[in-house]
Structures are given as structure tokens and as C-alpha cells.
Design an enzyme around this catalytic site. Sequence first.
Site, PDB file in Angstrom:
ATOM      1  N   CYS A  10      22.847  28.712 102.200  1.00 37.94           N
ATOM      2  CA  CYS A  10      22.311  27.938 103.318  1.00 37.94           C
ATOM      3  C   CYS A  10      22.993  26.579 103.492  1.00 37.94           C
ATOM      4  O   CYS A  10      23.061  26.058 104.599  1.00 37.94           O
ATOM      5  CB  CYS A  10      20.805  27.763 103.195  1.00 37.94           C
ATOM      6  SG  CYS A  10      20.253  26.934 101.692  1.00 37.94           S
ATOM      7  N   HIS A  66      15.801  24.312 100.952  1.00 41.59           N
ATOM      8  CA  HIS A  66      16.528  24.991 102.026  1.00 41.59           C
ATOM      9  C   HIS A  66      17.246  23.960 102.904  1.00 41.59           C
ATOM     10  O   HIS A  66      16.716  22.874 103.161  1.00 41.59           O
ATOM     11  CB  HIS A  66      15.523  25.795 102.863  1.00 41.59           C
ATOM     12  CG  HIS A  66      16.133  26.631 103.935  1.00 41.59           C
ATOM     13  ND1 HIS A  66      17.197  27.491 103.721  1.00 41.59           N
ATOM     14  CD2 HIS A  66      15.823  26.740 105.264  1.00 41.59           C
ATOM     15  CE1 HIS A  66      17.501  28.094 104.848  1.00 41.59           C
ATOM     16  NE2 HIS A  66      16.688  27.646 105.799  1.00 41.59           N
TER      17      HIS A  66
END
Length: 313
Positions: free
Chosen positions: A91, A167
Site C-alpha cells: 500500500c 494503511h
Amino acid sequence: MSGGWNTIESDAGVFTSLVENLGASNLQFEELLTLEPSELSSLQPLYGVIFLFKYPTDTPYTSSETPLDGTFDHDAASRIFFAAQTIQNACATQALLSVVLNKTDEVDIGEKLGEFREFTIELPPEFRGEALSNSDLIRETHNSFARSSPFADETAPKGGESEDVFHFIAYSAINGKLYELDGLQPAPISHGECTMENFPEKVVDVLQRRIARYEATEIRFNLLAMCRDLRVRAREFGDMELLEREERKRKDWLFENALRRHNFVGFAGEVLKGVVESKMKDGKVDEWVAESLERRKKAEQARRAGQDVEMSG
């Protein structure tokens, strides 16, 4: 070589070197310490920001039909670069590419990234994500900035409490709108009309609302801004002080990234061997070992004493 992706840090030096090693030119990342539009405005031209946050596992992150803020723009997925995240730990680089591959009019992304964008832009998001995760260039460049992990604890219990998950996502002004680009979402999320000029105010407003949804004690957020290489500005304005400061920063980043890649196990082993050889030469090995055992014994006694006080309290 393994096809896996390793975690990398949310660090300005890591991201700057990463995007340069992928072939893009005249880009830089700066870590933001406050959520002040003026701090972002000072970095113009500003291409986007990358936001790191704790991924909520106990409450829904968003609905598949309606995001918690903004609106899904499914049509935009065919007009801009948006890739579904199909692999774990990718990510960080995916967020970086979500900005840079949508700024080809303002940024020289280089031949390799240009070819990747040209190949994937006509694909649907899920196939773009597959192409990204299977790119040797992108994966190997990403993994080159992972910290060296020479030891793996295979005795650790399985099935215990999981660690917090974090994230990376991106925000950028694209085609007159502020988009949130998160590969775990079904489409880009639009936060309304936005230009590069008012992007700092717009994105700070969105980020403040997002952070406000967390408990007040949660402070583990990180924000990196992608801007033009500040050395370019320094040369344009003849600001030698800024240029010197930025050149010094680059040298620091180069050193820090080298340390991240290096495995110090061999070095530590050679130091230990040297110490042992020195003690043996002096005939003081037994004395040295005895002193070490005594220090360990005292440390253990102090630890137990502390536990007894805590229990009695």
C-alpha cells in the site's frame, strides 16, 4: 527472488529515494508535523499527500455502497490511474503511484513508469492492481527500502493478539476534484471540487474530519507531502541557504537508507569475537564471564523486587 512485498516506513527520505529509483525526476517528499494549510501551501507546487493511519479492525472501515466521507466516483476509475490493492504490504508504494501516475502533465515520471502507466491505464482497477503487484521493477524497488530482518522468531505463539495494522492512502487534486485514492475501496472517493491552489485547505479539512473519528488518545498518524524537489526552487531563487540545507538533507537520507538495508549481524559477531580474543589474551575470560553473570543476577533480583512491590500495591 521472493515475490513477496515487505513493509516500508512512512519516511520522507524513503519515499523520495523510492520515487527517484522508479525513474521519476525532480520530486521530493516532506513530512508534515501539523495539519495547517499554510504548511502545505509553502510546498507548492504540491502534487498530493500520503496519509498513514491505523486501519480499524473493530468497526467497519466504510460501506461498500457509501464511504464515511465523500462519494464514490466509479466513472473516474476509467479516467484516472486507480488500482485495486491485491497484495499485502504494497500500500505504501501503491499510494505513491496513485499520486505520481496522475500527475504526468506536471511531473516527469520517467520511461519505465511511463510504460507501466500506458500499459495499465486502459485496464480495470483490479487488473491494474495485479499488474502493479507483479511488476518486478516496482516490487524490487519497494523491497530495497525495507529494514533488514536477520532474525525470525519461529517460537512465537500462533493465534495470539494481532498487532495493529496500518494503511497508506493518497489524496490528490485531479481533473478539478479532490480524490481519495485507496486501493482497498471499490472506486476513487471524490471530496468535491478542488484545484492545486486550494488543495491544501481542502485536504486538511478532509483529514481533520477523518482523524476526528478516532479516539482522542490515538495519535499514530503520519502525513507526507509530495512536492517539487526543493533544490529546484532554491536554484531558481538563488537561495543558497535553502540549497545547502536540502543537499545536507539528501546526504542524511542516503546514509539512513543505507543503514536500513544493512544487516549488522556479521558486524556484531566480529566485534564480539574481538572482545573475546582480547579477554583471552589477557587471561581474564573467567573473570569477565563471572562479572557478566553477577550483573545478570542483580538485574533479575531488581526485576523481581519491582514485581513484588507492584503486586503488594
